[in-house]
Design a protein around this motif. Sequence first.
Motif, PDB file in Angstrom:
ATOM      1  N   GLN A  79     -12.291   5.081   6.329  1.00  0.00           N
ATOM      2  CA  GLN A  79     -13.069   4.104   6.928  1.00  0.00           C
ATOM      3  C   GLN A  79     -12.681   2.444   6.197  1.00  0.00           C
ATOM      4  O   GLN A  79     -12.026   1.387   6.101  1.00  0.00           O
ATOM      5  N   LEU A  80     -11.837   2.894   4.796  1.00  0.00           N
ATOM      6  CA  LEU A  80     -12.023   2.274   3.447  1.00  0.00           C
ATOM      7  C   LEU A  80     -10.535   2.370   3.624  1.00  0.00           C
ATOM      8  O   LEU A  80     -10.186   3.725   2.830  1.00  0.00           O
ATOM      9  N   ARG A  81      -9.805   0.992   4.055  1.00  0.00           N
ATOM     10  CA  ARG A  81      -8.402   1.435   3.743  1.00  0.00           C
ATOM     11  C   ARG A  81      -7.298   0.789   2.320  1.00  0.00           C
ATOM     12  O   ARG A  81      -6.092   0.896   2.406  1.00  0.00           O
ATOM     13  N   GLY A  82      -8.534   0.162   1.800  1.00  0.00           N
ATOM     14  CA  GLY A  82      -7.666  -0.904   0.332  1.00  0.00           C
ATOM     15  C   GLY A  82      -8.986  -0.855  -0.867  1.00  0.00           C
ATOM     16  O   GLY A  82      -9.833  -1.618   0.341  1.00  0.00           O
ATOM     17  N   PRO A  98      -4.973   3.287  -1.980  1.00  0.00           N
ATOM     18  CA  PRO A  98      -4.471   2.060  -1.966  1.00  0.00           C
ATOM     19  C   PRO A  98      -5.141   0.413  -2.185  1.00  0.00           C
ATOM     20  O   PRO A  98      -6.038   0.188  -2.591  1.00  0.00           O
ATOM     21  N   ALA A  99      -4.110   0.160  -3.334  1.00  0.00           N
ATOM     22  CA  ALA A  99      -4.866  -0.722  -4.938  1.00  0.00           C
ATOM     23  C   ALA A  99      -4.122  -2.559  -4.555  1.00  0.00           C
ATOM     24  O   ALA A  99      -2.891  -2.061  -4.407  1.00  0.00           O
ATOM     25  N   TYR A 100      -4.999  -3.339  -4.141  1.00  0.00           N
ATOM     26  CA  TYR A 100      -3.778  -4.767  -4.693  1.00  0.00           C
ATOM     27  C   TYR A 100      -4.692  -5.137  -6.477  1.00  0.00           C
ATOM     28  O   TYR A 100      -6.245  -5.213  -6.330  1.00  0.00           O
ATOM     29  N   ILE A 101      -4.507  -5.401  -7.598  1.00  0.00           N
ATOM     30  CA  ILE A 101      -4.619  -5.818  -8.899  1.00  0.00           C
ATOM     31  C   ILE A 101      -3.833  -6.720  -9.587  1.00  0.00           C
ATOM     32  O   ILE A 101      -2.930  -7.143  -9.649  1.00  0.00           O
ATOM     33  N   THR A 102      -4.745  -7.685 -10.361  1.00  0.00           N
ATOM     34  CA  THR A 102      -4.098  -8.912 -10.816  1.00  0.00           C
ATOM     35  C   THR A 102      -5.034  -9.099 -11.393  1.00  0.00           C
ATOM     36  O   THR A 102      -6.202  -8.935 -12.135  1.00  0.00           O
ATOM     37  N   SER A 103      -4.481  -9.583 -12.892  1.00  0.00           N
ATOM     38  CA  SER A 103      -5.008 -10.409 -14.131  1.00  0.00           C
ATOM     39  C   SER A 103      -3.942 -11.814 -14.599  1.00  0.00           C
ATOM     40  O   SER A 103      -3.218 -11.026 -14.024  1.00  0.00           O
ATOM     41  N   LEU A 110      -2.857 -11.422   0.500  1.00  0.00           N
ATOM     42  CA  LEU A 110      -2.954 -11.549   2.350  1.00  0.00           C
ATOM     43  C   LEU A 110      -1.936 -10.320   2.615  1.00  0.00           C
ATOM     44  O   LEU A 110      -2.179  -9.934   4.162  1.00  0.00           O
ATOM     45  N   THR A 111      -0.367 -10.555   1.918  1.00  0.00           N
ATOM     46  CA  THR A 111       0.838  -9.399   2.199  1.00  0.00           C
ATOM     47  C   THR A 111       0.109  -7.914   2.239  1.00  0.00           C
ATOM     48  O   THR A 111      -0.044  -7.056   2.999  1.00  0.00           O
ATOM     49  N   PHE A 112      -1.022  -7.613   1.383  1.00  0.00           N
ATOM     50  CA  PHE A 112      -1.446  -6.257   0.521  1.00  0.00           C
ATOM     51  C   PHE A 112      -2.492  -6.460   2.138  1.00  0.00           C
ATOM     52  O   PHE A 112      -2.550  -4.720   2.636  1.00  0.00           O
ATOM     53  N   ILE A 113      -3.801  -6.829   2.521  1.00  0.00           N
ATOM     54  CA  ILE A 113      -4.110  -7.015   2.887  1.00  0.00           C
ATOM     55  C   ILE A 113      -4.079  -6.533   4.911  1.00  0.00           C
ATOM     56  O   ILE A 113      -3.889  -5.455   5.638  1.00  0.00           O
ATOM     57  N   ALA A 114      -2.963  -7.286   5.765  1.00  0.00           N
ATOM     58  CA  ALA A 114      -1.689  -7.616   6.269  1.00  0.00           C
ATOM     59  C   ALA A 114      -1.388  -5.367   6.749  1.00  0.00           C
ATOM     60  O   ALA A 114      -1.988  -4.920   7.689  1.00  0.00           O
ATOM     61  N   ALA A 115      -1.215  -5.060   5.595  1.00  0.00           N
ATOM     62  CA  ALA A 115      -0.139  -3.992   5.500  1.00  0.00           C
ATOM     63  C   ALA A 115      -0.923  -3.189   5.648  1.00  0.00           C
ATOM     64  O   ALA A 115      -1.093  -1.433   6.214  1.00  0.00           O
ATOM     65  N   HIS A 116      -2.583  -2.652   5.141  1.00  0.00           N
ATOM     66  CA  HIS A 116      -3.400  -1.610   5.387  1.00  0.00           C
ATOM     67  C   HIS A 116      -4.600  -1.849   6.490  1.00  0.00           C
ATOM     68  O   HIS A 116      -5.018  -1.236   5.987  1.00  0.00           O
TER      69      HIS A 116
END
Length: 330
Positions: free
Chosen positions: A197-200, A258-263, A321-327
């Motif tokens: 259930q955890l997509r990303g 899958p992860a989106y990571i930024t700083s 948003l691209t990451f969320i949509a893809a996953h």
Amino acid sequence: MTRFLFWTLGILAVLAVALFLALRLSPWPTVMVIQYVFGKGDAASEARLVKHVPPGIVTRADIPYGTGPTEIFDLNLPPGASEPLPAIVWVHGGAWIAGSKAGVANYLKVLAGYGYATIGVEYSTGYGTTYPTPVRQVNAALGHVATHAAELGIDPERIILAGDSAGAQLAAQVANIITDPAYAGQVGIEPLLPQHQLRGVILVSGAYDMQAATVPGGDMSWFVNTVLWAYSGVKDFVEDKQFTLASVAHYVTANFPPAYITSGNGDPLAPQAERLAASLSGMGVPVSSLFYPADHEPALPHEYQFNLDTPEGQQSLDQMLTFIAAHTLP
């Protein structure tokens, strides 16, 4: 007059000694100042975001996920939502000792405007709260969201866990608990959300290696040493075997979501984020990352992504948003 002066000087001396001892024996006098500063920063960030919030967002505030006074969350839905939506469950920052869901409320409303259910989780901070209480609470909030998905308007099969700053560390740790049974056993927390259930996960401006605080010239500073003393409840937290498990960068596996990571390049925690992204990618975990060259101008501060008045803040939102949509595809 002389007696009064001596009494005054004596009182000031006693207060100075008391303050010195308080700072040496407890992190909380310093933490109280940090909490005040963080509150001002959150208010300023929220004020900047008001103009970016789309009209018609439906918000349900202070929904309980447990019995404690801080075990609540806010739910945001886009206008006219009729079908169960993918959910973004966001854990706010605040150095584990401050902050609140109110500090990310408008950003989550912005995200909801793109067709998602967004949830701002509250958890315990401040005096008397120590590790791993917030970890347990975030885990409990996820379990509640999944169990009550129908009444919340959420698709429980499409959940993204997100966090900023300390919230990113909490999100990463809970994600690792969900996806690695051996690690969950070490931490002593049973995951309440099934792995599928955890997509990303979305990790912005986070800290993932607590031990880096003690390395001379390392990624962290006296500030983080102070807050980790408060959060761990142990002055020498580096030697505390249970608290070392909070350094999630040392425990991630190929099962991590899958992860989106930024700083930002001006964020002292950026090297930790870059190392985590590289480590996960090396294990084959799908990673979408956004980092900037060291000489990027202007230097992007901690939590730069909340400033949507800048092109970099907008770029982070777009990539997120691209990451969320893809996953979160059905």
